[in-house]
Design an enzyme around this catalytic site. Structure first.
Site, PDB file in Angstrom:
ATOM      1  N   CYS A  20       0.856  -1.193   0.000  1.00  0.00           N
ATOM      2  CA  CYS A  20       0.000   0.000   0.000  1.00  0.00           C
ATOM      3  C   CYS A  20       0.883   1.230   0.000  1.00  0.00           C
ATOM      4  O   CYS A  20       0.658   2.190  -0.743  1.00  0.00           O
ATOM      5  CB  CYS A  20      -0.880   0.063   1.243  1.00  0.00           C
ATOM      6  N   ASP A 442      19.911  55.071  27.465  1.00  0.00           N
ATOM      7  CA  ASP A 442      21.031  54.993  26.545  1.00  0.00           C
ATOM      8  C   ASP A 442      20.695  55.991  25.440  1.00  0.00           C
ATOM      9  O   ASP A 442      19.692  55.850  24.762  1.00  0.00           O
ATOM     10  CB  ASP A 442      21.115  53.570  25.989  1.00  0.00           C
ATOM     11  N   ASP A 642      17.964  49.951  23.286  1.00  0.00           N
ATOM     12  CA  ASP A 642      17.371  49.401  22.070  1.00  0.00           C
ATOM     13  C   ASP A 642      18.259  48.403  21.335  1.00  0.00           C
ATOM     14  O   ASP A 642      17.799  47.693  20.468  1.00  0.00           O
ATOM     15  CB  ASP A 642      16.994  50.522  21.106  1.00  0.00           C
ATOM     16  N   ASP A 646      22.941  46.498  24.514  1.00  0.00           N
ATOM     17  CA  ASP A 646      22.253  46.937  25.723  1.00  0.00           C
ATOM     18  C   ASP A 646      21.804  45.763  26.584  1.00  0.00           C
ATOM     19  O   ASP A 646      21.439  45.944  27.737  1.00  0.00           O
ATOM     20  CB  ASP A 646      21.001  47.752  25.370  1.00  0.00           C
TER      21      ASP A 646
END
Lengths: 757, 125
Positions: A20, A442, A642, A646
């Site tokens: 099959c 920052d 950001d 960081d």
């Protein structure tokens, strides 16, 4: 180019033998576009590699079916939206049921109450014999107990089997005791009379308590659905369909689930962006308020990222899908809000510890109340008094208020935060934000835009800015230098003709040159002009020095071998920074800045936004040390950053706030993510946290005070002094109101608005 | 003190002690997770006025899949919380809700209903 292939795994149904599997494999392999198909009989799976432009999932399925087998549809991963819809349906049904139960209880209680009072008028009692009245009351109370109050008894019993006790336990035991006593006095009044007791009944108490508690539950349920309203509206943002561009150029609408990575999607004006991707062609303004809280539409052009669920305003564009399903920005936001709502606030620890032992403790207090009243009250009234106070203690105690105090406030506030572009990672971050007294910024990317922009245009004698800019822009448009981008952006914002440059050449490390309108245009640093033999006039030289002292990068321009002017380029302070710093200071927070710039530049930026303390010439690797330094001064520091470098500082800080345009690394280290690149987000985060923690404190205070005062009063401590006793019915009303008040207080957070803070 | 008072006092105190013992000190039902072929530790939990089993033992470092079947409509159990794993999930009535988590450190992690009344614990070994 090698066409990209896609791999798909299918669950095959009905394969009974290895052959099959072979026939399925053959059928799949013959399907056009399929490069390789492997069928594993043991696992009942087929793995197919195909070229998506030539074959589709549907074609693969057809091939399997043609071979005489079936595809087992994998239980589709139910999306958060579907799950929440199912839960909503159930909750609505439960509310309807509760409402019916309440009305039955209320209607019957309204009948039972006046009937019970007939006893107070002996004149009336001659008309209706007492036993008859009692049987009537019993008949009226039974439906209240068996229909309206049934859940309490089931729940109490189920809990009891698990050795756990909840609010229902208290209600079940309380009303059950009142009812059973009344039942006994109704059935065998003579037994009580023989012992010198009036066979009193408390059917009114039983029915009223059940009605009032159900009312309280109803109000509570209604209020609770509102606590997650913000979350639901987030889920509702998801687009339902996407308009795909097929390889042959046809456009078709498909359900969002069928959109795949790499698909090209069209977005027309006024439509929702289907999923996350990069614009390939077209430009438009996109309203991203639902994700970032930014109310102004954002300009988007080819190469810019777009996010699912945002709203396209004016233009039309096509974008290439880069993220689908749970990877999209919206899904991430939903996940983060969900996670935050699942987190436990440290402030809640005491309440948790109390609720864990609350109910059994109240049961013990109620038993002791019964014993004391029985022993101390006059013999003829001791049993009813003991019973009434026993019931009152059980009913007035409200563990729900304690349990709801913190989570409901957190639910509302995390949702509110998301609405305003402030994503709170967990309840702990919220608590930390409340304690913060120092914010360390920052400079680059937070106070400033973090990208260069033209700030000064200084034309040489005989030149005007309007003449100069089109020439420069024509050259810079062909350059890939970041500074060139700033120049082009600036020039395009001015009303000036669009010129074209020919013969462009970039001079490594110095600048660029090209010919525009037949004139040779040079733009670059001083060396570029020097080497081309161009000399600067003394006036121009002076201007250049002035710009340099302001920490600006100076671009020198020459046209046709003559110095033509200067451009000052600098990282500019965001328009909102000064106001945001002021708002933070008004909240009693000291704002400190750090930057890699020299002290003069640092001082200048600090003065511009109203910051008094700053660290200059901080190397990236020393950022975390600066956070530590502030902490060693005994400050609770929130660090706003950001970039990737960081991350250590964000982690070191008591609270890290990552700014939206930032990187994934920064977000992971942060307790709060600001979707909008704007310091106002910091103000919103801190103001929201303060209001939330205040609400939680009020809630906890109320819940503790309510229980610590309510339980002794219900037990009858006021009786010896003032002869005051609390009727169990009043206790039920107080209990119903207590959890609703806590919820209502939490819901007040929904009116939080960043503008007001 | 008459005989009734003595009986009430005695029974009351005994009942109070029984309540304390029953809810706080009696033994709990514990179950260990069964690992599936995929290495996922699976445990089924029925929610009906409490969690059965309410103490679940799992091994650390392997993903755990808990299937909560809520066999009641009572609103007390409509949410389940794993505060240490930051999971708060609604449990629809008469449905199975899967919760997946990865225990990394050994220890005892409580899970509760939305209001902290129903409790269970995940013991990571």
């Amino acid at each position: 180019m090698e066409p990209q292939t896609k791999t798909e795994t299918l669950d095959i149904e009905g394969m009974t033998c290895a052959s099959c599997a072979a026939s399925v494999q053959k059928s799949l392999s013959r399907t056009p576009g399929v490069q390789r198909a492997v069928v594993n009989f043991a696992t009942e799976k087929a793995t197919v590699d195909y070229i998506p432009s030539q074959a589709t999932s549907a074609m693969l399925k057809d091939a399997v079916v043609k071979a005489g087998f079936g595809i087992m549809e994998r239980a589709p991963e139910t999306s958060a939206a579907e799950r929440s819809a199912e839960i909503d349906r159930q909750k609505a049904a439960a509310y309807q049921k509760l409402k019916r139960r309440f009305w039955v209880a209320a209607a019957l209680a309204l009948l039972i109450m006046p009937l019970s009072m007939l006893m107070l008028w002996p004149g009336m009692m001659t008309w209706i014999p007492m036993p008859v009245l009692n049987y009537v009351l019993l008949g009226l109370t039974l439906p209240v107990l068996l229909y309206s109050g049934r859940e309490f008894y089931f729940s109490a019993w189920n809990g009891f089997k698990h050795r756990s006790a909840n609010m229902d336990t208290l209600i079940a035991v309380g009303t059950g005791a009142a009812f059973l006593y009344s039942l006994a006095t109704t059935l065998i009044p003579n037994f009580f009379r023989q012992h010198g007791l009036m066979p009193e009944v408390y059917y009114d108490t039983t029915a009223t308590i059940i009605a009032l508690i159900l009312l309280g539950k109803m109000l509570e349920m209604r209020a609770k659905t509102q606590t997650s309203a913000a979350m639901k509206s987030l889920l509702g943002l998801q687009a339902k369909t996407a308009r795909l561009v097929r390889p042959d150029g046809r456009e078709v609408d498909v359900p969002i689930e069928q959109v795949q990575l790499g698909d090209l999607v069209v977005v027309r004006p006024g439509e929702k962006v289907a999923t996350d991707g990069l614009i390939e062609e077209g430009h438009s303004a996109v309203d991203e308020a639902m994700l970032t809280g930014e109310s102004l539409p954002v300009e988007k052009k080819a190469g810019d990222p777009v996010f699912g669920a945002t709203l396209n305003k004016t233009g039309s564009f096509r974008f290439r899908v880069t993220k689908v399903g749970t990877e999209t920005m919206l899904a991430q936001i939903v996940k983060m809000v969900e996670d935050a709502q699942g987190s436990r606030a440290p402030i809640q620890r005491l309440a948790d510890r109390v609720s864990a032992i609350f109910v059994p403790t109240v049961v013990v207090i109620a038993i002791l109340t019964f014993v004391l009243w029985f022993n101390l009250a006059p013999v003829e009234s001791r049993l009813p008094l003991a019973l009434v106070n026993f019931v009152a203690v059980l009913i007035i105690a409200c563990p729900c208020a304690l349990g709801l105090a913190t989570p409901t406030a957190i639910m509302v506030s995390t949702g509110k935060g998301a609405e305003n572009g402030v994503l709170i990672r967990n309840a702990e971050a919220l608590e930390k934000a409340y304690q913060v007294n120092t914010v360390l910024l920052d400079k680059t990317g937070t106070i400033t835009r973090g990208e260069p922009a033209v700030t000064d245009v200084v034309p040489a004698e005989g030149w005007q800015a309007a003449q100069l800019l089109p020439l420069v822009a024509a050259v810079e448009r062909q350059s890939e230098h970041p500074l060139a981008e700033a120049v082009v952006r600036y020039a395009e914002a001015q009303p000036a003709p669009l010129l074209t440059a020919t013969g462009f050449r970039a001079v490594e490390g110095k600048g660029a040159a090209a010919s525009v309108n037949g004139q040779e245009v040079l733009i670059g640093n001083a060396r570029l002009l020097e080497e081309a033999g161009v000399t600067l006039s003394p006036a121009l030289r002076q201007q250049a020095e002035k710009l340099l002292t302001q920490a600006q990068t100076v671009l020198y321009l020459a046209v046709a071998g003559q110095a033509a002017g200067l451009l000052g380029v600098a990282d500019t302070v965001r328009d909102t920074s000064a106001a945001a710093v002021q708002k933070l200071q008004a909240l009693g927070i000291e704002v400190v800045m750090m930057t890699g710039d020299n002290p003069q530049t640092a001082a200048q930026v600090a003065a511009q936004v109203g910051i008094k303390r700053y660290f200059a010439e901080v190397l990236p690797q020393d950022k975390a040390a600066k956070v530590k330094q502030l902490q060693s001064e005994g400050r609770i520091v929130a660090m706003v950053g950001d970039g990737i470098n960081d991350a250590p500082a964000l982690a070191q800080a008591d609270l890290g706030l990552a700014m939206g345009a930032g990187t994934d690394v920064a977000m992971e280290a942060a307790g709060i993510t600001l979707m909008r690149s704007d310091l106002n987000g910091v103000v919103t985060a801190i103001a929201l946290s303060r209001q939330t923690i205040r609400t939680i404190r009020q809630n906890l205070f109320f819940a503790f005070i309510y229980n610590t005062l309510g339980i002794p009063v219900a037990a009858g401590v006021l009786y010896p002094f003032f002869g005051l006793m609390l009727s169990p019915m009043l206790a039920a009303a107080a209990m119903a109101l207590s959890s609703v008040s806590v919820l209502t207080n939490s819901l007040r957070l929904r009116s939080f608005s960043p503008a007001k803070s | 003190m008459d005989s009734a008072e003595i009986i009430v006092t005695g029974m009351g105190l005994a009942l109070a002690v029984l309540v304390i013992w029953y809810f706080f000190f009696s033994a709990r039902q514990t179950a260990s997770a069964v690992s599936s072929s995929g290495g996922v530790q699976e445990v089924g939990i029925t929610v009906k006025g409490g969690y059965s089993p309410d103490v679940i033992e799992v091994e650390r470092g392997k993903p755990v899949q808990l299937s909560f079947y809520r066999d009641e409509e009572n609103t007390c159990s409509e949410e389940v919380l794993f505060p240490d794993f930051r999971i708060r999930r609604d449990l629809p009535a008469f449905k199975t809700t899967l919760i997946e988590l990865l225990p990394e450190k050994p220890g005892t992690y409580p899970f509760t209903c939305g209001m902290g009344m129903l409790r269970g614990s995940l013991v990571v070994k």
